[in-house]
Motif scaffolding. Structure first.
Motif, mmCIF file in Angstrom:
data_model
loop_
_atom_site.group_PDB
_atom_site.id
_atom_site.type_symbol
_atom_site.label_atom_id
_atom_site.label_comp_id
_atom_site.label_asym_id
_atom_site.label_seq_id
_atom_site.Cartn_x
_atom_site.Cartn_y
_atom_site.Cartn_z
ATOM 1 N N TRP A 18 9.994 -4.909 0.499
ATOM 2 C CA TRP A 18 8.596 -4.486 0.470
ATOM 3 C C TRP A 18 8.485 -2.961 0.487
ATOM 4 O O TRP A 18 7.704 -2.371 -0.248
ATOM 5 C CB TRP A 18 7.874 -5.108 1.664
ATOM 6 N N GLU A 19 9.294 -2.292 1.311
ATOM 7 C CA GLU A 19 9.264 -0.828 1.394
ATOM 8 C C GLU A 19 9.687 -0.190 0.075
ATOM 9 O O GLU A 19 9.089 0.787 -0.369
ATOM 10 C CB GLU A 19 10.159 -0.333 2.527
ATOM 11 N N LEU A 20 10.709 -0.761 -0.561
ATOM 12 C CA LEU A 20 11.137 -0.218 -1.849
ATOM 13 C C LEU A 20 10.059 -0.428 -2.900
ATOM 14 O O LEU A 20 9.784 0.475 -3.694
ATOM 15 C CB LEU A 20 12.456 -0.838 -2.310
ATOM 16 N N ALA A 21 9.442 -1.591 -2.907
ATOM 17 C CA ALA A 21 8.362 -1.850 -3.862
ATOM 18 C C ALA A 21 7.259 -0.810 -3.703
ATOM 19 O O ALA A 21 6.791 -0.232 -4.692
ATOM 20 C CB ALA A 21 7.812 -3.259 -3.668
ATOM 21 N N TYR A 26 4.804 -0.246 -6.587
ATOM 22 C CA TYR A 26 4.445 -1.644 -6.818
ATOM 23 C C TYR A 26 3.758 -2.190 -5.575
ATOM 24 O O TYR A 26 4.137 -1.858 -4.457
ATOM 25 C CB TYR A 26 5.687 -2.479 -7.161
ATOM 26 N N ARG A 27 2.772 -3.034 -5.776
ATOM 27 C CA ARG A 27 1.992 -3.550 -4.650
ATOM 28 C C ARG A 27 2.318 -4.993 -4.286
ATOM 29 O O ARG A 27 2.008 -5.430 -3.198
ATOM 30 C CB ARG A 27 0.512 -3.422 -4.948
ATOM 31 N N TYR A 29 4.398 -7.932 -2.949
ATOM 32 C CA TYR A 29 5.475 -7.970 -1.966
ATOM 33 C C TYR A 29 6.776 -8.547 -2.511
ATOM 34 O O TYR A 29 7.862 -8.227 -2.026
ATOM 35 C CB TYR A 29 5.047 -8.762 -0.724
ATOM 36 N N ASP A 30 6.710 -9.391 -3.537
ATOM 37 C CA ASP A 30 7.918 -10.070 -4.022
ATOM 38 C C ASP A 30 8.540 -9.419 -5.259
ATOM 39 O O ASP A 30 9.513 -9.940 -5.803
ATOM 40 C CB ASP A 30 7.616 -11.537 -4.301
ATOM 41 N N THR A 31 8.042 -8.282 -5.692
ATOM 42 C CA THR A 31 8.533 -7.646 -6.922
ATOM 43 C C THR A 31 10.023 -7.357 -6.856
ATOM 44 O O THR A 31 10.789 -7.768 -7.734
ATOM 45 C CB THR A 31 7.750 -6.341 -7.195
ATOM 46 N N VAL A 32 10.462 -6.660 -5.834
ATOM 47 C CA VAL A 32 11.876 -6.290 -5.718
ATOM 48 C C VAL A 32 12.737 -7.533 -5.521
ATOM 49 O O VAL A 32 13.836 -7.623 -6.079
ATOM 50 C CB VAL A 32 12.082 -5.263 -4.583
#
Length: 79
Positions: A18-21, A26-27, A29-32
């Motif tokens: 989440w922090e890297l996203a 990116y907003r 939460y599951d992107t990364v």
């Protein structure tokens, strides 16, 4: 950049997914997590930003004008 390389870079920075996203703009939460699982391609912009955070030159980028070859050529042409 592979999914495993992305995960290793994130862990090297000491960030959760989440922090890297958020750091990459990116907003969701599951992107990364989707990138790390190989469920979505890693955008080149995200890869470049992550490499910048790590202060690494992407392997496909040229060295640019600061390289020794360029300096040698300019010295020879000025004589």
């Amino acid at each position: 950049m592979t999914a495993d390389e992305l995960r290793a870079a994130r862990l090297k920075l000491g960030l959760c997914q989440w922090e890297l996203a958020l750091a990459l703009g990116y907003r969701k939460y599951d992107t990364v997590g989707r990138w790390e699982r190989g469920q979505a391609p890693i955008p080149i912009v995200a890869e470049l930003a992550l490499r910048l955070l790590l202060s690494e030159r992407p392997p496909h980028m040229p060295k640019g004008r600061a390289g020794k070859d360029w300096q040698k050529r300019t010295k020879k042409s000025s004589h």
